[in-house]
Design a protein around this motif. Structure first.
Motif, mmCIF file in Angstrom:
data_model
loop_
_atom_site.group_PDB
_atom_site.id
_atom_site.type_symbol
_atom_site.label_atom_id
_atom_site.label_comp_id
_atom_site.label_asym_id
_atom_site.label_seq_id
_atom_site.Cartn_x
_atom_site.Cartn_y
_atom_site.Cartn_z
ATOM 1 N N GLN A 1 6.704 0.456 -0.373
ATOM 2 C CA GLN A 1 5.288 0.235 -0.699
ATOM 3 C C GLN A 1 4.871 -1.210 -0.522
ATOM 4 O O GLN A 1 3.708 -1.540 -0.698
ATOM 5 C CB GLN A 1 4.999 0.738 -2.103
ATOM 6 C CG GLN A 1 5.017 2.249 -2.074
ATOM 7 C CD GLN A 1 4.792 2.851 -3.430
ATOM 8 O OE1 GLN A 1 4.352 2.177 -4.341
ATOM 9 N NE2 GLN A 1 5.100 4.124 -3.547
ATOM 10 N N SER A 2 5.804 -2.054 -0.182
ATOM 11 C CA SER A 2 5.403 -3.419 0.148
ATOM 12 C C SER A 2 6.461 -4.080 1.022
ATOM 13 O O SER A 2 7.642 -3.758 0.950
ATOM 14 C CB SER A 2 5.173 -4.245 -1.116
ATOM 15 O OG SER A 2 6.401 -4.555 -1.721
ATOM 16 N N ILE A 3 5.953 -4.957 1.861
ATOM 17 C CA ILE A 3 6.856 -5.812 2.633
ATOM 18 C C ILE A 3 6.444 -7.220 2.257
ATOM 19 O O ILE A 3 5.242 -7.514 2.228
ATOM 20 C CB ILE A 3 6.606 -5.705 4.152
ATOM 21 C CG1 ILE A 3 6.722 -4.261 4.629
ATOM 22 C CG2 ILE A 3 7.554 -6.602 4.930
ATOM 23 C CD1 ILE A 3 6.318 -4.102 6.091
ATOM 24 N N ILE B 1 12.718 -12.264 4.491
ATOM 25 C CA ILE B 1 11.994 -10.996 4.471
ATOM 26 C C ILE B 1 12.590 -10.142 3.373
ATOM 27 O O ILE B 1 13.803 -10.143 3.170
ATOM 28 C CB ILE B 1 12.173 -10.226 5.795
ATOM 29 C CG1 ILE B 1 11.704 -11.057 6.979
ATOM 30 C CG2 ILE B 1 11.440 -8.895 5.744
ATOM 31 C CD1 ILE B 1 12.061 -10.444 8.327
ATOM 32 N N SER B 2 11.730 -9.376 2.701
ATOM 33 C CA SER B 2 12.274 -8.458 1.725
ATOM 34 C C SER B 2 11.364 -7.235 1.660
ATOM 35 O O SER B 2 10.139 -7.337 1.714
ATOM 36 C CB SER B 2 12.365 -9.209 0.390
ATOM 37 O OG SER B 2 12.519 -8.343 -0.660
ATOM 38 N N GLN B 3 11.963 -6.056 1.624
ATOM 39 C CA GLN B 3 11.164 -4.846 1.527
ATOM 40 C C GLN B 3 11.800 -3.963 0.466
ATOM 41 O O GLN B 3 13.010 -3.774 0.442
ATOM 42 C CB GLN B 3 11.141 -4.090 2.864
ATOM 43 C CG GLN B 3 10.274 -2.835 2.780
ATOM 44 C CD GLN B 3 10.248 -2.033 4.066
ATOM 45 O OE1 GLN B 3 11.173 -2.098 4.864
ATOM 46 N NE2 GLN B 3 9.202 -1.259 4.254
ATOM 47 N N SER B 4 10.955 -3.414 -0.408
ATOM 48 C CA SER B 4 11.516 -2.524 -1.419
ATOM 49 C C SER B 4 11.793 -1.180 -0.767
ATOM 50 O O SER B 4 11.134 -0.794 0.201
ATOM 51 C CB SER B 4 10.516 -2.346 -2.556
ATOM 52 O OG SER B 4 9.333 -1.782 -2.042
ATOM 53 N N SER B 5 12.772 -0.443 -1.318
ATOM 54 C CA SER B 5 13.129 0.815 -0.661
ATOM 55 C C SER B 5 12.036 1.858 -0.873
ATOM 56 O O SER B 5 11.990 2.869 -0.178
ATOM 57 C CB SER B 5 14.480 1.311 -1.154
ATOM 58 O OG SER B 5 14.385 1.544 -2.539
ATOM 59 N N GLY C 1 0.832 -1.198 0.000
ATOM 60 C CA GLY C 1 0.000 0.000 0.000
ATOM 61 C C GLY C 1 0.863 1.244 0.000
ATOM 62 O O GLY C 1 1.909 1.278 0.641
ATOM 63 N N ARG C 2 0.416 2.255 -0.711
ATOM 64 C CA ARG C 2 1.213 3.486 -0.805
ATOM 65 C C ARG C 2 1.279 4.216 0.527
ATOM 66 O O ARG C 2 2.214 4.941 0.805
ATOM 67 C CB ARG C 2 0.600 4.434 -1.845
ATOM 68 C CG ARG C 2 0.846 3.978 -3.240
ATOM 69 C CD ARG C 2 0.003 4.782 -4.240
ATOM 70 N NE ARG C 2 -0.338 3.952 -5.383
ATOM 71 C CZ ARG C 2 0.516 3.640 -6.347
ATOM 72 N NH1 ARG C 2 1.746 4.083 -6.306
ATOM 73 N NH2 ARG C 2 0.152 2.875 -7.351
ATOM 74 N N GLY C 3 0.271 4.034 1.329
ATOM 75 C CA GLY C 3 0.224 4.740 2.602
ATOM 76 C C GLY C 3 1.253 4.267 3.611
ATOM 77 O O GLY C 3 1.395 4.833 4.691
ATOM 78 N N MET C 4 1.994 3.215 3.281
ATOM 79 C CA MET C 4 3.001 2.699 4.212
ATOM 80 C C MET C 4 4.264 3.537 4.184
ATOM 81 O O MET C 4 5.088 3.472 5.102
ATOM 82 C CB MET C 4 3.386 1.260 3.838
ATOM 83 C CG MET C 4 2.342 0.240 4.178
ATOM 84 S SD MET C 4 2.648 -1.329 3.343
ATOM 85 C CE MET C 4 4.238 -1.770 3.977
ATOM 86 N N LEU C 5 4.404 4.324 3.101
ATOM 87 C CA LEU C 5 5.646 5.077 2.890
ATOM 88 C C LEU C 5 5.973 5.941 4.102
ATOM 89 O O LEU C 5 5.175 6.787 4.502
ATOM 90 C CB LEU C 5 5.487 5.964 1.640
ATOM 91 C CG LEU C 5 6.705 6.764 1.231
ATOM 92 C CD1 LEU C 5 7.762 5.841 0.632
ATOM 93 C CD2 LEU C 5 6.331 7.843 0.230
ATOM 94 N N GLY C 6 7.111 5.718 4.667
ATOM 95 C CA GLY C 6 7.580 6.567 5.766
ATOM 96 C C GLY C 6 6.822 6.407 7.067
ATOM 97 O O GLY C 6 7.072 7.128 8.024
ATOM 98 N N VAL C 7 5.869 5.501 7.137
ATOM 99 C CA VAL C 7 5.153 5.308 8.399
ATOM 100 C C VAL C 7 5.934 4.309 9.249
ATOM 101 O O VAL C 7 6.100 3.161 8.846
ATOM 102 C CB VAL C 7 3.721 4.771 8.158
ATOM 103 C CG1 VAL C 7 3.007 4.546 9.488
ATOM 104 C CG2 VAL C 7 2.952 5.716 7.269
ATOM 105 N N PRO C 8 6.438 4.742 10.398
ATOM 106 C CA PRO C 8 7.226 3.790 11.185
ATOM 107 C C PRO C 8 6.313 2.747 11.832
ATOM 108 O O PRO C 8 5.131 3.005 12.043
ATOM 109 C CB PRO C 8 7.896 4.664 12.261
ATOM 110 C CG PRO C 8 7.329 6.030 12.117
ATOM 111 C CD PRO C 8 6.277 6.043 11.077
ATOM 112 N N GLY C 9 6.865 1.626 12.099
ATOM 113 C CA GLY C 9 6.140 0.637 12.894
ATOM 114 C C GLY C 9 5.336 -0.382 12.111
ATOM 115 O O GLY C 9 4.857 -1.351 12.693
#
Ligand code: ASP
Ligand code: MG
Length: 482
Positions: A372-374, A365-369, A338-346
């Motif tokens: 927008q997705s984990i 585990i993999s997360q794009s920089s 989701g786009r709303g995850m950007l920069g949201v800690p936690g």
């Protein structure tokens, strides 16, 4: 032993552990005893560690479980099977009457103990971890006596030693942790006098005792750990684990017929392989030898002239850049996006906390920089529970559309290329992805541990075998022949 032979012996102590199949029949035990005797001619001191006969630990667990479930007939039958198995081996091996009778007597006592334990469990209708340890410890206690008796019959001074008097642990029955310094002094006090008298100790693998002397076990497959611990406590020169394959392989030979034995591996590589599903030594079990830098060999009881695999801490970069390729199957890839995850800690912390509540282990585990997705990989049998848990945790974000969806891709496989030598060697991943690209194998996700001992890719189950073969062919074989 004559002077000449004594002089030829290598200084120092060798610990040799024989796994279940290596001491699982009269033929195997004969072979194991021959190996012990041959090495005893080469080394100043030899300490032997044995597993239960193959299949026995599983059967003992089944005995205890059927006893608690109230299936009296079943557990009586199962105990009988184990007893017959041991009796047959004793009959086939032992010809020296006095030794045979003594062994039979000792085994009879242990079977009596097994019967009363099962009966107790049956009557109480309760099976505690402590009770389970008492039952499963019997497999090793029986087999150490059998192996030691054969050595004696062959003319070697030997004694069966219960590790309950050597390795002292905490009270975590079934997965006990050794109290190191205490165990070290107990082990030295008990075994050094035997070694001084030229007696070969045959020690029970897997089992230990707590401070009160109650039997504990080190977890399934724990005999390797026993061998590593004794190697550490006794300042062994080397630890050899005898099994039924020629050593650690470059890949699973069922998938890759050209797979070969790896002659040398580093501790880091072998740990990584264990984490990624290859059936090798568990990292925990080799920790004592790693810390002491004691070389560890994996050898084949049924092909003892083959050198096997040597595992030590030596130079990594001289070796091939990738040494092995493994696959873990039966997995699902979970994606939180989701786009709303950007920069949201936690978000990541909450996601994994939700997963942890279900005790699902996360394999990758993999997360794009772009954040927008984990995505992460879990065993498929946890898929439904984990999806639900993450959705519940993110309920608010999902309604706000900060998170668009949480979804699962079932039937994925993690394919891992392992090689300590890939560290600081550029181009390894290019080579690997090139190999997969050639065969049009789609890579779903990628992860590289910061240890740089491995690179993992997630592929669809249907592509897994080909991915493993392709990496083996293009990357491992090419580099070995370079
Ligand atoms: N006999 C035990 C087991 O099967 C320990 C071992 O073999 O290492 O788990
Ligand atoms: Mg085993």
């Amino acid at each position: 032993m004559d002077e000449d032979k004594v002089r030829k012996k290598q200084a120092g102590l060798l610990v040799m552990k024989f796994g279940g199949t290596s001491v699982g029949s009269s033929g195997a035990i004969t072979q194991a005893a021959r190996i012990v005797q041959d090495e005893y001619a080469n080394w100043q001191d030899v300490v032997v560690v044995v597993s239960a006969m193959s299949g026995v630990t599983d059967t003992l667990i089944a005995c205890a479980k059927s006893a608690v479930a109230g299936n009296q007939e079943t557990y009586i039958d199962l105990v009988h099977t184990v007893q017959e198995k041991h009796q047959a081996v004793v009959d086939e091996l032992m010809i020296e009457l006095e030794l045979k009778l003594k062994l039979q007597e000792e085994l009879a006592t242990l079977f009596e103990a097994l019967r009363s334990l099962c009966q107790g469990i049956h009557i109480m209708g309760e099976l505690t971890p402590r009770g389970m340890d008492a039952v499963v410890s019997l497999g090793e206690r029986m087999n150490a006596r059998v192996v030691s008796a054969l050595l004696q019959q062959n003319g070697f001074a030997s004694r069966a030693v219960e590790a309950t008097s050597l390795i002292i642990t905490d009270d975590t029955f079934q997965h006990a942790h050794p109290i190191m310094e205490f165990s070290r002094s107990k082990t030295r006090a008990a075994l050094q006098p035997l070694l001084g008298d030229h007696i070969i100790p045959v020690v029970t693998g897997f089992i230990a005792a707590n401070r009160e002397g109650i039997t504990t076990t080190l977890g399934r497959g724990g005999s390797d750990y026993t061998a590593a611990l004794l190697g550490d406590f006794l300042d062994a020169r080397e630890v050899w684990t005898w099994t039924d394959v020629d050593g650690v392989m470059t890949a699973d030979p069922r998938t890759v017929p050209e797979a070969r034995v790896i002659p040398e591996l580093t501790y880091n590589e072998v740990s990584e392989m264990a984490y990624f599903g290859a059936k090798v030594l568990h990292p925990q079990t080799i920790r004592p030898v790693v810390e002491r830098e004691i070389p560890l060999w994996v050898k084949n009881t049924f092909n003892p002239i083959f050198p096997g695999t040597r595992i030590d801490g030596s130079s990594e970069t001289e070796r091939g850049r990738i040494t092995a390729v493994t696959a873990i199957r039966g997995l699902s890839l979970i994606t939180v996006e989701g786009r709303g995850m950007l920069g949201v800690p936690g978000i990541a912390a909450r996601t994994f906390a939700a997963v942890a509540r279900h005790e699902a282990s996360v394999l990758m585990i993999s997360q794009s920089s772009s954040e927008q997705s984990i995505c992460f990989v879990i065993p498929s049998d946890m898929e439904a529970a984990v999806l639900q848990a993450v959705e519940d945790e993110m309920a608010l974000e999902l309604t706000r559309r900060d998170i668009d969806r949480v979804w699962a891709q079932p039937d994925v496989v993690i394919v891992t290329a392992i090689g300590a030598g890939m560290r600081q060697t550029p181009g390894v991943s290019a080579h690997l992805f090139g190999a997969l690209g050639k065969e049009n194998i789609n890579v779903i996700a990628i992860a590289q541990g910061s240890s740089e001992f491995s690179i993992s890719v997630v592929v669809a189950a249907a592509d897994a075998d080909q991915a493993v073969r392709q990496i083996h062919k293009e990357v491992i074989c090419n580099e070995l022949s370079e």
